[in-house]
Design a protein around this motif. Structure first.
Motif, short mmCIF file in Angstrom:
data_model
loop_
_atom_site.label_atom_id
_atom_site.label_comp_id
_atom_site.label_asym_id
_atom_site.label_seq_id
_atom_site.Cartn_x
_atom_site.Cartn_y
_atom_site.Cartn_z
N SER A 420 29.52 3.17 -6.20
CA SER A 420 28.58 4.29 -6.28
C SER A 420 28.89 5.34 -5.21
O SER A 420 28.64 6.53 -5.41
CB SER A 420 27.14 3.79 -6.10
N ASP A 421 29.44 4.90 -4.08
CA ASP A 421 29.87 5.80 -3.01
C ASP A 421 31.34 5.51 -2.74
O ASP A 421 31.67 4.65 -1.93
CB ASP A 421 29.02 5.59 -1.76
N THR A 422 32.21 6.19 -3.46
CA THR A 422 33.64 5.86 -3.38
C THR A 422 34.22 6.14 -2.00
O THR A 422 35.09 5.40 -1.53
CB THR A 422 34.44 6.65 -4.43
N ALA A 424 32.70 5.90 0.93
CA ALA A 424 32.30 4.81 1.82
C ALA A 424 33.08 3.54 1.51
O ALA A 424 33.52 2.82 2.42
CB ALA A 424 30.80 4.56 1.71
N SER A 438 35.03 1.62 8.08
CA SER A 438 33.62 2.02 8.08
C SER A 438 33.17 2.72 9.36
O SER A 438 31.96 2.90 9.58
CB SER A 438 32.69 0.83 7.79
N VAL A 443 34.19 7.95 8.12
CA VAL A 443 33.48 8.22 6.87
C VAL A 443 33.14 9.70 6.76
O VAL A 443 33.37 10.33 5.71
CB VAL A 443 32.21 7.35 6.79
N ARG A 447 34.61 12.32 3.98
CA ARG A 447 33.71 13.04 3.06
C ARG A 447 34.05 14.53 3.04
O ARG A 447 34.16 15.14 1.96
CB ARG A 447 32.26 12.86 3.48
N ASP A 450 37.39 15.01 1.41
CA ASP A 450 37.30 14.79 -0.03
C ASP A 450 36.79 16.04 -0.75
O ASP A 450 37.29 16.41 -1.81
CB ASP A 450 36.38 13.60 -0.31
#
Length: 463
Positions: A420-422, A424, A438, A443, A447, A450
């Motif tokens: 659901s959170d690619t 992460a 992590s 992260v 993001r 991305d």
């Protein structure tokens, strides 16, 4: 004559190490020759062609200006056909005339995790090789193959030998040596371990020359230029470099007479090459694939992709490598000029492979260093973000070629893409990130990167 036994008789070896020995022969120094073969049944047609040609083949060299020259390389004196029990390779390795055993197997072929430990869980072929060697069969990984050869050499009392790595693995001599010793420990062969410690050396080295997989076009140009229907012809760029730690136990060729840099430490050279060249190469391959390019030069000539690569090196890689005896800004510019050479026809497919080894080996160290400095790492974060977008395409079956990755767990990679959170899930993958997995700053940076990559791909789709 002294022998170098080379394991992994692919294009790179024949455009690089074999060329230097050939050049020594051209100078009248015939004290060393190469015997080559493979540990696995790879490149069978090429091996057969080399055998038919008595080890001779043509190297087509291409300058950035597109000038082509042709050289018949004659330094490989014997080509060994693949045999399941490796008996001919083992016999050469156990011959006292063999003073160096060199190898080219790519980064993933060393099976090392981020702590330089053999990753037995991820690689069933490594476990299988250990079982085979324990039962008296020949090994076909680099470690099992070397154990089979070195046991025979020890039994024959054939004397010391240097184990020379010719790959892009960072600290390649000491890390491949560490993997070998761990493999021997797993076998429980204390006698062999002591022999290896006392009778072998493993110099670190940095190797560099872009060598695409040869295409039928290469064979045709070679035949037209030389009149020889050479089925083992290869092509490489005109740039070539080899830096070797001068740590040999049984003699070596006088490589310094043909341009090899023999040094006390290769660390500065290998860090510059791995971070400024190898990581940039992957950046361009992933980005180019995402927008429909086939070749590296197409992506390098794309101003947006070139800027991504330039910013990564300038903003994040160079700052963590200083001080350095190399002019890193000049090195960066030379690398991008080399990649932009349209005559090389190097494919994104070749360069994009093995990201699950390349990200931890070539890209994560710069992120780790920037974290330690307390600086941002927005520019380097774009590289793994490009691969995440690439991985999504792979997951959907939309990569226009076969993606090869020896270190990738396909099920885990699909799970990342289905999360659901690619971002992460991607940042949590320990194969890629090790102890940084992590990390909140990782992260956040991924993001933001991305979003940049998605915008880049979307913009390209509109133009």
């Amino acid at each position: 004559m002294n022998t170098i036994l080379h394991l992994g008789l692919g294009s790179f070896h024949r455009a690089h190490q074999a060329v230097y020995i050939h050049q020594l022969h051209q100078q009248g120094d015939n004290r060393w020759s190469i015997t080559g073969g493979n540990l696995r049944p790879d490149m069978l047609e090429t091996i057969e062609a080399l055998q038919a040609q008595q080890g001779r083949y043509t190297l087509e060299t291409v300058t950035p200006q597109g000038e082509r020259t042709y050289t018949r390389i004659e330094s490989i004196q014997r080509v060994i056909a693949y045999q399941e029990d490796l008996a001919p390779l083992i016999a050469v390795g156990a011959d006292p005339a063999t003073r160096i055993i060199s190898f080219t197997v790519t980064e993933a072929g060393y099976y090392l995790d981020d702590k330089n430990q053999l990753d037995w869980e991820t690689f069933p072929d490594l476990r299988g090789d250990l079982t085979a060697v324990q039962s008296g069969l020949a090994g076909h990984t680099i470690y099992g193959g070397l154990v089979s050869i070195l046991r025979a050499r020890m039994a024959a009392n054939a004397g010391p030998v240097t184990l020379m790595n010719c790959d892009n693995l960072r600290h390649n001599g000491e890390r491949s040596r560490g993997g070998l010793l761990q493999f021997i420990d797993a076998l429980g062969d204390e006698q062999l371990k002591q022999w290896v410690l006392e009778n072998t050396r493993s110099p670190n080295a940095m190797v560099d020359r872009i060598t695409p997989r040869p295409t039928p076009d290469v064979f045709e140009r070679v035949k037209e230029a030389t009149g020889w229907d050479d089925r083992a012809a290869i092509m490489g760029e005109s740039f070539i470099q080899w830096v070797i730690e001068d740590n040999f136990i049984a003699g070596r060729p006088e490589w310094e007479k043909v341009g090899v840099e023999m040094v006390n430490s290769v660390q500065a050279y290998e860090e510059a090459k791995i971070r400024l060249l190898n990581a940039t190469h992957s950046c361009i391959a992933w980005a180019g694939t995402l927008v429909g390019y086939q070749y590296i030069h197409e992506g390098t000539q794309d101003p947006v992709i070139r800027q991504m690569a330039y910013d990564y090196v300038t903003d994040d890689a160079i700052p963590v490598l200083l001080p350095c005896p190399i002019d890193l800004e000049k090195y960066r510019d030379v690398v991008l000029d080399r990649f932009a050479n349209p005559a090389i026809q190097d494919t994104n497919q070749r360069v994009a492979m093995d990201a699950f080894s390349k990200i931890p080996g070539m890209i994560a160290p710069t992120i780790r260093d920037r974290l330690a400095q307390g600086g941002s790492f927005d520019s380097v974060a774009v590289l793994p973000a490009l691969f995440l977008a690439y991985l999504h395409r792979w997951h959907l079956g939309e990569i226009p070629y076969t993606y090869q990755d020896q270190a990738m767990d396909a099920a885990a990679a699909h799970a990342i893409c289905e999360a659901s959170d690619t971002v992460a899930a991607y940042a949590a993958d320990e194969t890629l990130w090790g102890e940084m997995a992590s990390h909140p700053q990782l992260v956040d940076a991924l993001r933001a990167a991305d979003e940049r990559v998605q915008a880049f791909v979307s913009q390209h789709a509109k133009t």
